[in-house]
Design an enzyme around this catalytic site. Structure first.
Site, PDB file in Angstrom:
ATOM      1  N   ASP A  79       0.849  -1.189   0.000  1.00  0.00           N
ATOM      2  CA  ASP A  79       0.000   0.000   0.000  1.00  0.00           C
ATOM      3  C   ASP A  79       0.886   1.240   0.000  1.00  0.00           C
ATOM      4  OD1 ASP A  79       0.858   0.243   2.725  1.00  0.00           O
ATOM      5  OD2 ASP A  79      -0.764  -1.108   3.301  1.00  0.00           O
ATOM      6  N   ASP A  81       1.301   5.016   1.600  1.00  0.00           N
ATOM      7  CA  ASP A  81       0.925   6.028   2.581  1.00  0.00           C
ATOM      8  C   ASP A  81       1.494   7.375   2.149  1.00  0.00           C
ATOM      9  OD1 ASP A  81      -0.345   4.133   4.114  1.00  0.00           O
ATOM     10  OD2 ASP A  81       1.412   3.723   5.350  1.00  0.00           O
ATOM     11  N   ASP A 162      11.592   5.198  12.693  1.00  0.00           N
ATOM     12  CA  ASP A 162      12.454   4.259  13.406  1.00  0.00           C
ATOM     13  C   ASP A 162      13.825   4.048  12.762  1.00  0.00           C
ATOM     14  OD1 ASP A 162      11.355   2.985  11.217  1.00  0.00           O
ATOM     15  OD2 ASP A 162      10.222   1.516  12.380  1.00  0.00           O
TER      16      ASP A 162
END
Length: 471
Positions: A79, A81, A162
């Site tokens: 997907d 984002d 992260d």
């Protein structure tokens, strides 16, 4: 509502008063299409429409996170984002078919045809390199961030992610990659490096220690030495993470297509404690270790072939030898097989509920698979036919084959059931195995007519109907 009305009347730009409007203090390294080779054709139509629509409205908008990373690696993202400097309300005004979701941090779901594109506003606060907490940040006594819901600049959004490889921004309109933290270079070097101080970042969110294991296996990368060093020491921090979050992350790990490599790495780094603690016990048992290895290999193969994988089946396999050990222990105390198995299942699931919070919908699947295992041993009368008609037969059968392949049960049992499934009606009748215990029960019934008490082997009282689950 009154404030919004006043803002509208006086045409105030509310975004100017919030952190999302701040610009980055550091200029990003911009990688052009000639260097990275990614075009807008690699982006879904919905994501392309959303990013171009936001840019046409005067905002910046990029494909971010795992999608940008996978594009650089030549992988197909699941997907796309989007991150932007527009607030959720501003995104909502640009796209009519959209809705704001979320409590902890507001996102916007933009519907474009059958596709739903998730849009987030650049986040700030946690820089990963500065000490102390920023505005809007709250942590517990272990350093785990409980709230960091503040908007920020694009650079701040990159630094709060992260790993450097997850901090790239791809602009599909201009076909450029914006890189603030040398993530592009790390990707090319196949290097997984955490952003900022590793100890602080793991304390902020201990789940990052699981994520580094998953990404290492999935992307075929080496973990940077400074990123790997504190993991074993900080592993106990996972005990303070909500079980639901641990379950979600473990499910991603186990369904990554690299579950076996991930579980091995979890144990190597001491990260399995509090997640699947019975793995220590299983790995000490030759049959248990082989069973788990086969189950994980089977799962990885199905994921790679894009076949469906049942989480209930997978967790049933991971927990089976713990159930088996408890079942045998209950029977050793004199408990009958069926009640003993129920007690064993409940005990094991109760322990796991505290650690992983496996959803109840999977509990039912696991129990059905486990309860059907003893029934495969009965190949007489109508019982094999009834077992074939069970809706969960195929899953239980595949589970039984793993037990055969691991050496837990005789391989002849698996071969018999394979043949029985594909045989015709007459062939099935001929394949049935005579049940000596049934003959003994019939003799016992005849003795009962003459006044003798019905007894089974060993002098135990038996019922007229044989238990399908008896071993």
């Amino acid at each position: 509502m009154i404030r919004k009305l006043i803002d509208r009347v006086f045409n105030r730009n509310t975004s100017a008063s919030i952190p999302s409007a701040r610009t980055s203090s550091t200029k990003p390294h911009i990688i052009t299409r000639d260097q990275h080779g990614i075009t807008r054709d690699h982006i879904s139509s919905g994501a392309l429409k959303v990013t171009s629509g936001l840019q046409e409205a005067g905002y910046s908008a990029f494909i971010v996170g795992g999608a940008a990373r996978d594009l650089v690696l030549g992988l197909e993202p699941k997907d796309f984002d989007v991150a932007t400097n527009a607030t959720p309300e501003e995104v909502r005004t640009v796209f009519r078919r959209s809705r704001i979701i979320g409590r902890r941090f507001r996102l916007v779901h933009v519907m474009w045809g059958a596709e739903t594109v998730e849009v987030s506003t650049f986040r700030g606060g946690a820089s990963g390199e500065t000490g102390g907490l920023g505005a809007g940040e709250h942590a517990d006594e272990h350093g785990r961030l409980l709230r960091d819901n503040v908007f920020g600049s694009q650079e701040e959004d990159a630094r709060r992610r992260d790993f450097t490889v997850n901090a790239l921004f791809f602009d599909p309109v201009h076909e450029e990659i914006w890189d603030y933290l040398n993530g592009y270079e790390d990707l090319k070097a196949r290097r997984l490096r955490i952003i900022g101080d590793a100890v602080r970042r793991y304390r902020e969110d201990p789940v990052r220690m699981l994520r580094v294991v998953r990404l290492r296996a999935k992307l075929g990368m080496e973990i940077d030495a400074d990123t790997a060093a504190p993991i074993s020491e900080l592993a106990p921090l996972l005990l303070h993470v909500p079980p639901s979050r641990l379950f979600d992350e473990m499910l991603k790990l186990l369904l990554s297509g690299h579950a076996l490599a991930c579980v091995t790495d979890l144990q190597k780094r001491g990260l399995h404690h509090g997640l699947l603690p019975m793995l220590d016990v299983i790995r000490e048992q030759p049959l248990g270790e082989r069973f788990i290895t086969l189950a994980l290999k089977n799962t990885d193969e199905r994921v790679r072939q894009e076949k469906p994988v049942s989480p209930g089946f997978l967790f049933a396999a991971l927990l089976w030898h713990e159930v088996l050990a408890s079942w045998n222990a209950y029977q050793a105390t004199g408990e009958r097989p069926v009640p003993a198995l129920h007690l064993a299942m409940n005990d094991v699931l109760a322990v796991q509920d505290k650690n992983l919070a496996i959803p109840r919908r999977y509990d039912a699947i696991m129990k059905e698979i486990w309860m059907m295992q003893p029934r495969f041993a009965h190949r007489s009368g109508s019982r094999p036919f009834r077992l074939l008609e069970n809706p969960r037969f195929r899953a239980a059968y595949d589970f039984m084959l793993l037990r055969c392949e691991s050496g837990e049960v005789d391989e002849e049992l698996g071969k018999w059931w394979e043949a029985f499934q594909h045989a015709g009606s007459r062939e099935r009748e001929a394949m049935l195995i005579s049940d000596e215990s049934q003959k003994r029960r019939r003799r016992n019934r005849s003795r009962k007519k003459s006044g003798a008490a019905p007894t089974g082997e060993g002098g135990h009282v038996v019922s007229g109907k044989q238990d399908d689950f008896a071993p």
